[in-house]
Enzyme design. Structure first.
Site, mmCIF file in Angstrom:
data_model
loop_
_atom_site.group_PDB
_atom_site.id
_atom_site.type_symbol
_atom_site.label_atom_id
_atom_site.label_comp_id
_atom_site.label_asym_id
_atom_site.label_seq_id
_atom_site.Cartn_x
_atom_site.Cartn_y
_atom_site.Cartn_z
ATOM 1 N N GLU A 171 -12.136 -21.924 55.309
ATOM 2 C CA GLU A 171 -11.778 -20.826 54.285
ATOM 3 C C GLU A 171 -11.745 -18.916 54.975
ATOM 4 O O GLU A 171 -10.504 -18.764 53.942
ATOM 5 C CB GLU A 171 -13.174 -20.703 53.492
ATOM 6 C CG GLU A 171 -13.216 -22.492 52.288
ATOM 7 C CD GLU A 171 -14.127 -21.734 51.927
ATOM 8 O OE1 GLU A 171 -14.463 -20.670 50.893
ATOM 9 O OE2 GLU A 171 -14.779 -23.250 51.054
ATOM 10 N N SER A 174 -19.682 -19.928 52.516
ATOM 11 C CA SER A 174 -19.083 -21.386 53.087
ATOM 12 C C SER A 174 -17.565 -21.464 54.151
ATOM 13 O O SER A 174 -17.000 -20.413 53.444
ATOM 14 C CB SER A 174 -18.106 -22.690 52.042
ATOM 15 O OG SER A 174 -19.591 -22.689 51.135
ATOM 16 N N ARG A 201 -8.812 -23.687 47.541
ATOM 17 C CA ARG A 201 -8.831 -22.132 47.476
ATOM 18 C C ARG A 201 -8.152 -21.685 48.653
ATOM 19 O O ARG A 201 -7.764 -21.405 49.803
ATOM 20 C CB ARG A 201 -10.227 -22.482 48.642
ATOM 21 C CG ARG A 201 -11.479 -23.241 48.042
ATOM 22 C CD ARG A 201 -12.090 -22.280 47.215
ATOM 23 N NE ARG A 201 -13.436 -22.859 47.674
ATOM 24 C CZ ARG A 201 -14.037 -23.341 45.915
ATOM 25 N NH1 ARG A 201 -12.395 -23.448 45.101
ATOM 26 N NH2 ARG A 201 -14.861 -23.330 45.459
#
Length: 360
Positions: free
Chosen positions: A356, A260, A164
């Site tokens: 994130e 998320s 990520r």
């Protein structure tokens, strides 16, 4: 190039958080970006690059020039013996690209179905789901430098993809790689290239031939057992993943969210054994390099956060990894909730969860 003033960003972030852009510029081509760079007012101003708004948390109004990327277009640009090369404009919706590849007979992105956001934002986050990350299907991208107006092509090495993560999240200069001498480190206190200094206008994907399904995730194994389908087609895998995600993740059109909220932490085997000794039921996944990925959602859930709220921000009842807008959340409430969750998880597991989304 379209320039507007005093634009509400609430419709342009999937969490539905209130914020106002002092100046918003819609860019649909490399030339539009170059016009911004050359403009005597816009050029010197600080800038923020906005894609689909699915991975940002807005905590304030935006004094920067907001560049909303709306570059269109999708095409199969090359058919090699070992791969299809598909190109898409940075403003194309990610799921529109996934649908296009399936319709064009070029599968390989189906495991990443239903991920919100745009094509141009996908390399920044190195998006991924169900056993596939963007870096696994990446060929190259074109980006315009906001300092020079120059368009350059980035390969995977320059993008420096991580979990990520990418060079674009860390201040993306066109750094030398491989056999090129490394750039000198900046002097202490000097300014480095800030994140968002590149506008990604086009991305090319390498979709391997012959196609091979990626079915390692338990939820896909369950779908195979439920349906009796042992050799699913790309379309079947796509449909399974869409159905799975609908049961776990809220539709941003109905409930504001950024998907998320925390990364699944990666730890050493020793750290994992220590946590298992205290919490034997912790959900974890061994990785090829020997490290272990822990399920952040499970940790948040066992800490008792599922369904809890701070002001208008809450933890989704069906998936503790997702924070949601209960109707009138503001960015500071989201961050207060996020920090409380981080402290709770750290206190129990000794693991610091990392968000994130980009916090603005």
């Amino acid at each position: 190039m379209q320039v507007d003033s005093g634009v509400s960003l609430k419709p342009y972030n999937t969490f539905g958080l209130p914020a106002v852009a002092r100046t918003l510029v819609r860019v649909r081509s490399d030339d539009d970006v170059r016009r911004v760079v050359a403009d005597p007012v816009l050029g010197p101003a600080a800038k923020f690059v906005l894609g689909g708004g699915s991975n940002i948390i807005l905590t304030r109004d935006m004094p920067q020039v907001v560049l909303k990327v709306e570059v269109p277009g999708m095409a199969v640009v090359e058919e090699r013996a070992d791969a299809w090369i598909v190109e898409a404009g940075g403003g194309v919706g990610w799921d529109d690209l996934v649908a296009f590849t399936l319709e064009a007979g070029c599968p390989g992105l189906e495991n990443m179905a239903s991920i919100p956001g745009t094509v141009g934002a996908s390399p920044v986050q190195n998006i991924g789901a169900y056993g596939i990350e963007l870096k696994d299907r990446f060929e190259s991208l074109d980006a315009v430098d906001l300092a020079t107006g120059e368009t350059r092509t980035w390969d995977a090495a320059r993008c420096r993809f991580g979990y990520r993560d990418s060079a674009f999240k860390r201040g993306a200069s066109f750094e030398p790689v491989d056999d090129t001498p490394p750039a000198a480190a900046p002097a202490p206190g000097s300014a480095s290239t800030p994140p968002g200094s590149q506008v990604i206008t086009r991305v090319r994907f390498r979709l391997p031939r012959p196609w091979q399904p990626v079915l390692g995730y338990l939820e896909l194994q369950r779908k195979m057992l439920e349906t009796g389908v042992t050799n699913p087609t790309p379309r079947q895998i796509h449909d399974w993943i869409v159905a799975i995600r609908r049961t776990k993740l809220p539709d941003p059109a109905a409930i504001g969210n950024a998907g998320s909220f925390f990364k699944n932490p990666v730890v050493t085997p020793e750290q994992c054994r220590d946590i298992i000794g205290r919490d034997p039921e912790i959900v974890h996944y061994p990785l090829p390099d020997g490290s272990v990925k822990l399920a952040a959602g499970w940790m948040i859930d066992v800490c008792g956060w599922k369904g809890k709220s701070v002001g208008g921000a809450g933890v989704y009842e069906k998936q503790a990894l997702v924070l949601v807008n209960r109707g009138a959340a503001i960015g500071s409430e989201v961050m207060t909730l996020a920090r409380a969750i981080q402290e709770s998880v750290y206190g129990r597991f000794g693991i610091r969860l990392e968000p994130e989304p980009v916090i603005v």
